[in-house]
Every structure is written in structure tokens, then in C-alpha cells.
Design a protein around this motif. Structure first.
Motif, PDB file in Angstrom:
ATOM      1  N   TRP A   1     -14.388 -12.688   1.686  1.00  0.00           N
ATOM      2  CA  TRP A   1     -14.458 -11.312   1.160  1.00  0.00           C
ATOM      3  C   TRP A   1     -15.774 -10.610   1.511  1.00  0.00           C
ATOM      4  CZ3 TRP A   1     -10.558  -8.608  -1.388  1.00  0.00           C
ATOM      5  CH2 TRP A   1      -9.460  -9.359  -1.855  1.00  0.00           C
TER       6      TRP A   1
ATOM      7  N   MET B   1      -6.220  -9.619  -4.270  1.00  0.00           N
ATOM      8  CA  MET B   1      -6.887  -8.472  -4.887  1.00  0.00           C
ATOM      9  C   MET B   1      -8.240  -8.878  -5.462  1.00  0.00           C
ATOM     10  SD  MET B   1      -4.175  -5.928  -5.292  1.00  0.00           S
ATOM     11  CE  MET B   1      -4.165  -5.188  -6.885  1.00  0.00           C
ATOM     12  N   ARG B   2      -9.234  -8.014  -5.249  1.00  0.00           N
ATOM     13  CA  ARG B   2     -10.544  -8.233  -5.862  1.00  0.00           C
ATOM     14  C   ARG B   2     -11.280  -6.903  -5.993  1.00  0.00           C
ATOM     15  NH1 ARG B   2     -14.462 -12.980  -3.735  1.00  0.00           N
ATOM     16  NH2 ARG B   2     -12.613 -14.169  -4.350  1.00  0.00           N
ATOM     17  N   ASP B   3     -11.710  -6.572  -7.199  1.00  0.00           N
ATOM     18  CA  ASP B   3     -12.446  -5.316  -7.475  1.00  0.00           C
ATOM     19  C   ASP B   3     -11.697  -4.095  -6.919  1.00  0.00           C
ATOM     20  OD1 ASP B   3     -14.507  -6.901  -8.530  1.00  0.00           O
ATOM     21  OD2 ASP B   3     -15.450  -7.102  -6.560  1.00  0.00           O
ATOM     22  N   GLY B   4     -10.378  -4.114  -7.034  1.00  0.00           N
ATOM     23  CA  GLY B   4      -9.603  -2.972  -6.540  1.00  0.00           C
ATOM     24  C   GLY B   4      -9.280  -3.043  -5.057  1.00  0.00           C
ATOM     25  N   TRP B   5      -9.903  -3.982  -4.330  1.00  0.00           N
ATOM     26  CA  TRP B   5      -9.630  -4.132  -2.893  1.00  0.00           C
ATOM     27  C   TRP B   5      -8.437  -5.059  -2.688  1.00  0.00           C
ATOM     28  CZ3 TRP B   5     -11.952  -1.385   0.912  1.00  0.00           C
ATOM     29  CH2 TRP B   5     -13.169  -0.745   0.599  1.00  0.00           C
ATOM     30  N   PHE B   6      -7.616  -4.744  -1.709  1.00  0.00           N
ATOM     31  CA  PHE B   6      -6.474  -5.568  -1.333  1.00  0.00           C
ATOM     32  C   PHE B   6      -6.711  -6.086   0.079  1.00  0.00           C
ATOM     33  CE2 PHE B   6      -2.467  -5.491   1.164  1.00  0.00           C
ATOM     34  CZ  PHE B   6      -1.822  -6.561   0.551  1.00  0.00           C
ATOM     35  N   ARG B   7      -6.626  -7.396   0.267  1.00  0.00           N
ATOM     36  CA  ARG B   7      -6.808  -7.956   1.623  1.00  0.00           C
ATOM     37  C   ARG B   7      -5.445  -8.078   2.281  1.00  0.00           C
ATOM     38  NH1 ARG B   7     -10.125 -13.194   1.294  1.00  0.00           N
ATOM     39  NH2 ARG B   7     -10.131 -12.747   3.506  1.00  0.00           N
TER      40      ARG B   7
ATOM     41  N   ILE C   1      -2.743   1.341  -3.719  1.00  0.00           N
ATOM     42  CA  ILE C   1      -2.666  -0.123  -3.862  1.00  0.00           C
ATOM     43  C   ILE C   1      -1.749  -0.503  -5.024  1.00  0.00           C
ATOM     44  CG2 ILE C   1      -3.998  -2.235  -4.286  1.00  0.00           C
ATOM     45  CD1 ILE C   1      -4.578  -0.900  -1.577  1.00  0.00           C
TER      46      ILE C   1
ATOM     47  N   GLU D   1      -9.975   3.966   1.010  1.00  0.00           N
ATOM     48  CA  GLU D   1     -11.084   3.363   1.784  1.00  0.00           C
ATOM     49  C   GLU D   1     -10.570   2.115   2.491  1.00  0.00           C
ATOM     50  OE1 GLU D   1     -14.910   2.981  -0.704  1.00  0.00           O
ATOM     51  OE2 GLU D   1     -13.299   3.063  -2.192  1.00  0.00           O
TER      52      GLU D   1
ATOM     53  N   ARG E   1      -8.676  -0.068  -0.360  1.00  0.00           N
ATOM     54  CA  ARG E   1      -8.799   0.274  -1.786  1.00  0.00           C
ATOM     55  C   ARG E   1      -8.423   1.739  -1.961  1.00  0.00           C
ATOM     56  NH1 ARG E   1     -14.481  -0.817  -4.787  1.00  0.00           N
ATOM     57  NH2 ARG E   1     -15.231   0.887  -3.470  1.00  0.00           N
TER      58      ARG E   1
ATOM     59  N   THR F   1       0.823  -1.220   0.000  1.00  0.00           N
ATOM     60  CA  THR F   1       0.000   0.000   0.000  1.00  0.00           C
ATOM     61  C   THR F   1       0.856   1.269   0.000  1.00  0.00           C
ATOM     62  OG1 THR F   1      -0.265   0.037   2.419  1.00  0.00           O
ATOM     63  CG2 THR F   1      -1.906  -1.198   1.184  1.00  0.00           C
TER      64      THR F   1
END
Length: 511
Positions: free
Chosen positions: A356, A389-395, A374, A348, A370, A322
Motif C-alpha cells: 500500500w 480497502m484501506r482509508d477509503g482507497w480501493f486497490r 467506491i 483520486e 478513492r 467503482t
């Protein structure tokens, strides 16, 4: 068009004579850092290295680091900073994995034979074509390990037209410590890195008359690179370099250089406070901003620092992936000690479960992030990238909670959680409680294998100087202060705890 090297170039234009780097007795102005970086860029181009090529840099906090870092960026290439504690085999792995075309490597010292390891790593990585030595003796033109940078820069022009990179071109590949499997390279774009530096600059109030940053966090790591070097250069501050953290030396540099900004990990704050209390060292009064990240600070350390230094530690949170800052206790909002604040501008955060799905309310849940910070993904590893990564989100792999005002707190790394007899136990919570005991200076709690409970809880403890508490006494005290399934059944006293180069406690070596 966007190139991260603008953080140096702009200050070199505006304050050419301003001190950029302080190292020992050396005071290097912005104009000089920029000139040497231009020569490095010319050298790379002369050797056929340009936009999109990868160049590795293995160097502690020395003036060489910004010379080479910004030279690589100016040439349009990607910097691959390497941890200076890597062994030859690991250096070879990083060079291969990142497709590095060249390696700039510090010659090293008897305590840190980096030149020897770097040369062996380079020899074992067939794809890496160029090896430049950063000599331990200033301006030395010869080295037993290969071509000295000073010899290579001879005759290189001091002007260079910076390559116009696109915002999503990769500026830096930062390798994550790889607690699981092999280290992976997080690809960070010029936009990721520059935006993070701009927001960090805006977030930390500047001091009238200019700022002085103490760079003791390794510059090869995202925290030191973005929050100290890039943000410091962006605001035209002086950056005082310290190659190895030593608490007494750090305090002495703060005093002699009137340091206004310090960023560190919790163990550094703990070590400086321990030194002040044990040795009666003078407390520096120039400090205006103290920032912590890398791990959650024990609340006892936060309290002690505020009492001793008269300013609070502002805690933030982020990861190499990040760029790194994701959340922070920001000026203009009340700081909440023990939290990592709220998401920075344009970012966010939310809590999710293993599938998820969003976790509402306070949590706990895994933190997902997100925004503009990222990474593009892990270099050459689409499967590993898809896992996180999924839909711009990083876990993140970090378990957190969120209060009613939107402040996040880190509970623990998901993989550090201990499962004892079916109960989830978070080591950090137990460490916080143990550190309230006057005989406990620092604590690290881990799970060790156990046949009937699955895992048993063990605490490694550094005692306060002069304290003679026994294991039995501390276990008995813990039993009275923690739930029955939580308290440590085993205590082992240590004089020190194993730490990474960035000062994080290495729990995997304690398990």
C-alpha cells in the motif's frame, strides 16, 4: 433522500412521449417504462418485499430489464443483476450469497435455456421465495417455469410512491467475475450509482436534437448499466437494445436508428472494423461519441477506427467496484490514445506497491482509487473487503503507469503478468506488438507452466483473412521485434478466442 430510479422518473415527467427504448419494431415511451416499473414496485410490496430486501434479475438486453430494474429500486429494494450465461448451480450460489428474496428470470430461448436454469437455481436456493418468469412471447400470461410477470402484474396500480432511500442504502449488488475463487458481490449505493451516471452524462457531449444510444453491452454488467442505460435515461435519450452482439447487426442498427453514442469493449470495435473491411459494409456517419472500456484497446484498433469512422474512441477505466467509471479521456482535455485518461471529477487515483506504499513518478504500480464511486464493500465478506480497502482507497489489482500530465495507462492485470526466468512480462505489451503485423488480426498472450523458466510465453492468434503466415514465421518476426526474454516461443492459430458475455478475452481458458 436519494433513489437511483430518479433517472427514469425525471425523464418520464419531462418527456413522457419521448422514446426510451427501441427493440426491434417496438418503440416504448418513457411514460410506459415508468408505469410498468411502478406496477413491478407494487407487486413487490404486495409480496412483502421492501426497503433493504434483495431481488435478483436474470435477463438479457430486453425491455424487461429496465421495467424490473427500476421497479425494484422504486420499492426501496436492491437489484442483484445476474449474468445470463450462469448455469443453475451458479444461479443458486448467487441467490444464496446475496440473500435474494425473489428472482425475475427471462424464459430463455433454445440457444439460451435461461428459464430452465433459473428455475433449477431457484429451487436449490431455499431462502429465495418468489420466482417470476419474463416470457419470451410478449405479454404471455403463462409459462412452464412458473408465474408469468404479466399474470402477476394484473390488477397492480400504475402509480407508486417511490420509497425514499438514503444515499448510502445499497441500490445494486454487482457480482465480480470471480477470476479468483467464488464471485463476490460489490455493494453499490444509490449515491455511488447516481453520481457516476451524472458525471458520465456531463462528460459525454450531447447531440442537438437528442441522442440515441446503442445498448449492446450487457445491462447486467456495470459498464452497460451505468454508462448506457442509466446515463441514457438521465438525459432522455433513446436506448436501442441489442440482446447479443453481432458486428454486422450492430452496424446496421447504427445506420437505421441514427445512433449517436456507442459504448463497447475493444473486441466489439475490432469485430465491427473486421466486418467493414471484409464485407464492405456501409460505415454509419451518425456516431458522435464512441467509448471503450472493460479492457485496454489495442492501439492498432484505435487508429483503424479513427480512419474508418472519422471520430476517435475515447477510452476510460473502471471496475464493478467503482460504479464503474474511475478515469476517462475527458472532453476539454486532449485525448491520449492508449491511455485511460485522467480521474473523473471527485475521484483520486494513485499507484501503490504490494504494501500500500505510494509509488511516485511514472510507475509501474498497482492502481488505487478513492472517491464517491467506491463500493461500500463486498456483501457479507468483511475479510475480502479489508483486503482491498484501506482509508477509503480501493486497490484494483491492475498494474498501471502515469505520465507527466497525470494520464494513466493500464499495463495489465496483476494476475495476468507472466514471470519468465525471473523477468516480469506484461502480455498486453506483446499483444500490441503482434497486432502491428499485417497478418495478425487479434492476439492474446498467456504464460504456460515451464519446468526451467517457471512460465513460458504463448500467443494465441487470429489471422487476418487470406493470410497464410506460419507459426515459425511469426515467432521469427517476434524475435526480431521484442526483447529476448519477452517474445512468444509458441504460437497457436485460432479462428476465435473464448470471451466472456461482456466481450473480454478469457485468458484463464487459454492457459
Amino acid at each position: 433522500m436519494l433513489n437511483l430510479s430518479i433517472v427514469l422518473e425525471d425523464s418520464a415527467r419531462n418527456t413522457p412521449d419521448g422514446t426510451a427504448i427501441v427493440f426491434g419494431d417496438m418503440r416504448l415511451p418513457y411514460s410506459m417504462i415508468d408505469t410498468v416499473a411502478n406496477q413491478v414496485a407494487n407487486l413487490l410490496v404486495a409480496r412483502g418485499i421492501g426497503r433493504g430486501d434483495k431481488v435478483a434479475l436474470a435477463c438479457p438486453n430486453l425491455p424487461y430489464f429496465p421495467f424490473v430494474y427500476f421497479g425494484i429500486l422504486k420499492a426501496g429494494a436492491t437489484v442483484v443483476p445476474l449474468n445470463v450465461l450462469l448455469q443453475s448451480r451458479e444461479i443458486a450460489y448467487h441467490l444464496d450469497d446475496s440473500d435474494a428474496k425473489a428472482l425475475f428470470c427471462f424464459e430463455g430461448t433454445p440457444e439460451l435455456p435461461l428459464g430452465e436454469r433459473g428455475r433449477a437455481g431457484f429451487e436449490a436456493a431455499p431462502g429465495c421465495e418468489h420466482f417470476f418468469v419474463l416470457p419470451a412471447t410478449p405479454l404471455a400470461t403463462e409459462s412452464e417455469y412458473g408465474e408469468s410477470i404479466w399474470a402477476a402484474l394484473g390488477g397492480m396500480a400504475s402509480q407508486f410512491e417511490t420509497v425514499q432511500t438514503a444515499p448510502d442504502d445499497t441500490a445494486v449488488i454487482l457480482y465480480t467475475s470471480g477470476t479468483t475463487g467464488q464471485p463476490k458481490g460489490a455493494e453499490l449505493s444509490h449515491q455511488n450509482m447516481l453520481t457516476n451516471a451524472l458525471i458520465s452524462d456531463r462528460m459525454f457531449p450531447s447531440t442537438d436534437g437528442g441522442d440515441t444510444y446503442l445498448a449492446v453491452l450487457p445491462l447486467f454488467h456495470s459498464f452497460g448499466q451505468t454508462v448506457v442505460m442509466n446515463t441514457g435515461f438521465l438525459r432522455g435519450a433513446s436506448v436501442v437494445l441489442m440482446p447479443r452482439f453481432d458486428p454486422a447487426q450492430a452496424l446496421s442498427l447504427m445506420l437505421s436508428e441514427n445512433v449517436t453514442f456507442f459504448a463497447g469493449v475493444p473486441t466489439m470495435y475490432w469485430a465491427m472494423l473486421t466486418t467493414i473491411h471484409a464485407e464492405g459494409v456501409e460505415v454509419p456517419r451518425s456516431l458522435r461519441v464512441a467509448v471503450a472500456g472493460g479492457a485496454s484497446s489495442p492501439v492498432e484498433v484505435l487508429k483503424d477506427f479513427e480512419t474508418t469512422f472519422g471520430i476517435g474512441i475515447l477510452e476510460g477505466y473502471g471496475l464493478s467496484e467503482t460504479s464503474p467509471v474511475a478515469s476517462f479521456n475527458q472532453p476539454g482535455r486532449p485525448a491520449k490514445p492508449g491511455t485511460v485518461g485522467t480521474p473523473i471529477w471527485g475521484v483520486e487515483m494513485k499507484l501503490i506497491d504490494g504494501d500500500w506504499k505510494t509509488v511516485e513518478g511514472e510507475g509501474p504500480g498497482e492502481i488505487a482509487i478513492r472517491g464517491h464511486n467506491i463500493m461500500k464493500g463486498y456483501y457479507g465478506r468483511p475479510e475480502a473487503t479489508d483486503e482491498v480497502m484501506r482509508d477509503g482507497w480501493f486497490r484494483t489489482g491492475d498494474i498501471g503507469t502515469r505520465d507527466g500530465d497525470g494520464y494513466y495507462s493500464i499495463v495489465d492485470r496483476a494476475k495476468d503478468m507472466i514471470i519468465r526466468g525471473g523477468f516480469n512480462v506484461y502480455p498486453r505489451e506483446l499483444e500490441e506488438v503482434l497486432m502491428t503485423h499485417e497478418a495478425v488480426s487479434l492476439a492474446a498472450v498467456v504464460g504456460v507452466a515451464h519446468e526451467s523458466h517457471g512460465e513460458e510465453i504463448k500467443a494465441y492468434v487470429i489471422r487476418t483473412p487470406g493470410s497464410a503466415i506460419t507459426e515459425e514465421e511469426l515467432i521469427a518476426w517476434a524475435r526480431n521485434n521484442m526483447a529476448a526474454y519477452k517474445y512468444p516461443r509458441m504460437v497457436e492459430f485460432r479462428d476465435s478466442l473464448p470471451m466472456t458475455a461482456t466481450g473480454k478475452i478469457l485468458k484463464r481458458e487459454l492457459r
